[in-house]
Design a protein around this motif. Structure first.
Motif, mmCIF file in Angstrom:
data_model
loop_
_atom_site.group_PDB
_atom_site.id
_atom_site.type_symbol
_atom_site.label_atom_id
_atom_site.label_comp_id
_atom_site.label_asym_id
_atom_site.label_seq_id
_atom_site.Cartn_x
_atom_site.Cartn_y
_atom_site.Cartn_z
ATOM 1 N N TYR A 274 0.832 -1.191 0.000
ATOM 2 C CA TYR A 274 0.000 0.000 0.000
ATOM 3 C C TYR A 274 0.874 1.251 0.000
ATOM 4 O O TYR A 274 2.075 1.208 0.258
ATOM 5 C CB TYR A 274 -0.949 -0.001 1.198
ATOM 6 C CG TYR A 274 -1.932 -1.140 1.177
ATOM 7 C CD1 TYR A 274 -2.859 -1.257 0.148
ATOM 8 C CD2 TYR A 274 -1.933 -2.110 2.175
ATOM 9 C CE1 TYR A 274 -3.766 -2.308 0.110
ATOM 10 C CE2 TYR A 274 -2.834 -3.165 2.153
ATOM 11 C CZ TYR A 274 -3.738 -3.258 1.117
ATOM 12 O OH TYR A 274 -4.623 -4.301 1.075
ATOM 13 N N CYS A 275 0.246 2.380 -0.260
ATOM 14 C CA CYS A 275 0.938 3.650 -0.432
ATOM 15 C C CYS A 275 1.134 4.348 0.910
ATOM 16 O O CYS A 275 0.215 4.405 1.732
ATOM 17 C CB CYS A 275 0.110 4.513 -1.366
ATOM 18 S SG CYS A 275 0.658 6.199 -1.535
ATOM 19 N N CYS A 276 2.314 4.909 1.122
ATOM 20 C CA CYS A 276 2.624 5.709 2.306
ATOM 21 C C CYS A 276 2.968 7.126 1.867
ATOM 22 O O CYS A 276 3.761 7.323 0.944
ATOM 23 C CB CYS A 276 3.794 5.097 3.071
ATOM 24 S SG CYS A 276 4.395 6.092 4.455
ATOM 25 N N THR A 277 2.378 8.108 2.525
ATOM 26 C CA THR A 277 2.621 9.516 2.194
ATOM 27 C C THR A 277 3.786 10.062 3.015
ATOM 28 O O THR A 277 4.258 9.423 3.952
ATOM 29 C CB THR A 277 1.377 10.367 2.498
ATOM 30 O OG1 THR A 277 1.244 10.518 3.922
ATOM 31 C CG2 THR A 277 0.132 9.749 1.913
ATOM 32 N N PRO A 278 4.248 11.275 2.701
ATOM 33 C CA PRO A 278 5.198 11.949 3.588
ATOM 34 C C PRO A 278 4.598 12.122 4.987
ATOM 35 O O PRO A 278 3.378 12.131 5.174
ATOM 36 C CB PRO A 278 5.428 13.298 2.905
ATOM 37 C CG PRO A 278 5.147 13.037 1.466
ATOM 38 C CD PRO A 278 4.016 12.044 1.458
ATOM 39 N N THR A 279 5.482 12.292 5.947
ATOM 40 C CA THR A 279 5.091 12.378 7.350
ATOM 41 C C THR A 279 4.713 13.802 7.742
ATOM 42 O O THR A 279 5.377 14.760 7.344
ATOM 43 C CB THR A 279 6.252 11.902 8.248
ATOM 44 O OG1 THR A 279 6.622 10.582 7.855
ATOM 45 C CG2 THR A 279 5.869 11.911 9.716
ATOM 46 N N ILE A 280 3.655 13.936 8.529
ATOM 47 C CA ILE A 280 3.293 15.205 9.149
ATOM 48 C C ILE A 280 4.025 15.266 10.491
ATOM 49 O O ILE A 280 3.695 14.534 11.421
ATOM 50 C CB ILE A 280 1.772 15.329 9.316
ATOM 51 C CG1 ILE A 280 1.104 15.311 7.940
ATOM 52 C CG2 ILE A 280 1.414 16.595 10.085
ATOM 53 C CD1 ILE A 280 -0.415 15.314 7.969
ATOM 54 N N ASN A 281 5.032 16.122 10.566
ATOM 55 C CA ASN A 281 5.993 16.082 11.677
ATOM 56 C C ASN A 281 5.623 16.923 12.887
ATOM 57 O O ASN A 281 6.167 16.705 13.975
ATOM 58 C CB ASN A 281 7.375 16.542 11.189
ATOM 59 C CG ASN A 281 8.013 15.560 10.232
ATOM 60 O OD1 ASN A 281 7.650 14.388 10.201
ATOM 61 N ND2 ASN A 281 8.953 16.033 9.449
ATOM 62 N N VAL A 282 4.772 17.924 12.707
ATOM 63 C CA VAL A 282 4.402 18.813 13.807
ATOM 64 C C VAL A 282 2.921 18.630 14.086
ATOM 65 O O VAL A 282 2.101 18.719 13.169
ATOM 66 C CB VAL A 282 4.722 20.284 13.473
ATOM 67 C CG1 VAL A 282 4.279 21.197 14.604
ATOM 68 C CG2 VAL A 282 6.222 20.448 13.219
ATOM 69 N N GLY A 283 2.594 18.369 15.351
ATOM 70 C CA GLY A 283 1.213 18.113 15.717
ATOM 71 C C GLY A 283 0.709 19.059 16.787
ATOM 72 O O GLY A 283 1.231 20.171 16.974
ATOM 73 N N VAL A 284 -0.307 18.607 17.509
ATOM 74 C CA VAL A 284 -0.941 19.405 18.552
ATOM 75 C C VAL A 284 -0.191 19.149 19.861
ATOM 76 O O VAL A 284 -0.449 18.177 20.557
ATOM 77 C CB VAL A 284 -2.433 19.056 18.675
ATOM 78 C CG1 VAL A 284 -3.101 19.953 19.716
ATOM 79 C CG2 VAL A 284 -3.129 19.208 17.327
ATOM 80 N N MET B 114 7.611 22.287 19.234
ATOM 81 C CA MET B 114 6.859 22.969 18.192
ATOM 82 C C MET B 114 5.433 22.432 18.185
ATOM 83 O O MET B 114 5.195 21.278 18.530
ATOM 84 C CB MET B 114 7.514 22.749 16.826
ATOM 85 C CG MET B 114 8.957 23.216 16.762
ATOM 86 S SD MET B 114 9.656 23.052 15.104
ATOM 87 C CE MET B 114 8.742 24.333 14.255
ATOM 88 N N TRP B 115 4.488 23.285 17.805
ATOM 89 C CA TRP B 115 3.101 22.843 17.730
ATOM 90 C C TRP B 115 2.324 23.728 16.778
ATOM 91 O O TRP B 115 2.763 24.818 16.427
ATOM 92 C CB TRP B 115 2.455 22.856 19.115
ATOM 93 C CG TRP B 115 2.190 24.225 19.684
ATOM 94 C CD1 TRP B 115 1.057 24.978 19.554
ATOM 95 C CD2 TRP B 115 3.097 25.009 20.461
ATOM 96 N NE1 TRP B 115 1.190 26.174 20.209
ATOM 97 C CE2 TRP B 115 2.437 26.224 20.788
ATOM 98 C CE3 TRP B 115 4.408 24.813 20.937
ATOM 99 C CZ2 TRP B 115 3.042 27.227 21.535
ATOM 100 C CZ3 TRP B 115 5.003 25.807 21.689
ATOM 101 C CH2 TRP B 115 4.323 26.994 21.976
ATOM 102 N N VAL B 116 1.173 23.208 16.371
ATOM 103 C CA VAL B 116 0.179 24.022 15.680
ATOM 104 C C VAL B 116 -1.095 23.952 16.510
ATOM 105 O O VAL B 116 -1.353 22.955 17.188
ATOM 106 C CB VAL B 116 -0.089 23.535 14.245
ATOM 107 C CG1 VAL B 116 1.113 23.794 13.366
ATOM 108 C CG2 VAL B 116 -0.465 22.069 14.214
#
Length: 256
Positions: free
Chosen positions: A57-67, A78-80
């Motif tokens: 299956y397909c894997c996307t780039p990683t979202i590195n900054v979270g809540v 770091m956060w959003v």
């Protein structure tokens, strides 16, 4: 398959035949004096990439900054903000839907993201765009985690320490494991911030002086490997289960 390594014609073949994608998410936040800020997103990426390799299956780039505002008192975190995180992840996921993906697994390794990923999944499902669900590695193998560690954390504890020892051992400050244990607390109960049934804490710093919980000296790379293999197997099974479901069965039920 990692999507960013492919060309667009090659991906056309994938999207013609498959409808599932893995999206790794984590954080960039303090994990005590012994682990890097990258801990969560490194773990999420490792699981998503490995499951993609094993299943096709397909894997996307990683979202590195979270809540992660609850770790803000510690240098470098770091956060959003939560609304922006939800909107970004929703937009990111709708991009996949445009290419024909109709089911997504958020391979998540940060507890602060969980509720927000569930909310995004609900939005997408209610709009009948996609079925997106959140997966946490340690929640897929709770018995093994409990068997391996007497005090497993949750944050920056031995389970995450063992995982990074296995995946990226050079990033673990082994000379700080005792300091992590002695400067933190065994668990939230020991922090005494739950009063009469109310969680009176908002930030990690309210519970622990150095940002972590658990006994980090109980971690080893060998334990991390056992955790990684067991949880990866669970993720691969989840992928195959989700791929087998008729899409109509994943949509909201009709009003009774």
């Amino acid at each position: 398959m990692y999507i960013a390594d492919e060309t667009w014609p090659e991906l056309g073949d994938y999207f013609a035949d498959e409808s599932l994608a893995l999206v790794p998410l984590g954080s960039t936040e303090q994990h005590g004096p012994h682990l890097p800020l990258a801990t969560d997103h490194l773990i999420a990426e490792a699981f998503a990439r490995e499951a993609a390799d094993r299943t096709g299956y397909c894997c996307t780039p990683t979202i590195n900054v979270g809540v992660s505002p609850h770790h803000r008192q510690f240098h470098g975190t770091m956060w959003v903000d939560a609304p922006q995180f939800r909107d970004y992840v929703e937009s990111f996921t709708r991009n996949l839907a445009y290419h024909g993906i109709d089911r997504v697994i958020y391979v998540n390794a940060h507890g602060g993201n969980v509720d927000h990923l569930r909310e995004v999944g609900r939005r997408l499902r209610d709009d009948e765009v996609m079925y997106a669900i959140e997966w946490m590695w340690d929640e897929s193998i709770p018995e093994l985690v409990d068997d391996l560690f007497a005090q497993n954390g949750p944050h920056g504890g031995p389970k995450e320490t063992a995982m990074i020892q296995h995946l990226h051992g050079h990033l673990v400050r082994d000379d700080q494991l005792e300091a992590a244990r002695d400067g933190g607390v065994p668990d939230v109960e020991a922090a005494e911030t739950v009063k009469h049934g109310s969680r009176t804490f908002y930030d990690a710093a309210d519970n622990t002086g150095n940002g972590v919980l658990g006994d980090q000296t109980d971690a080893t790379a060998e334990k991390g490997e056992r955790l990684f293999e067991a949880a990866t197997d669970q993720l691969c099974q989840l992928c195959d289960w989700l791929d087998d479901q008729p899409f109509v069965d994943l949509l909201p039920k009709e009003h009774v």
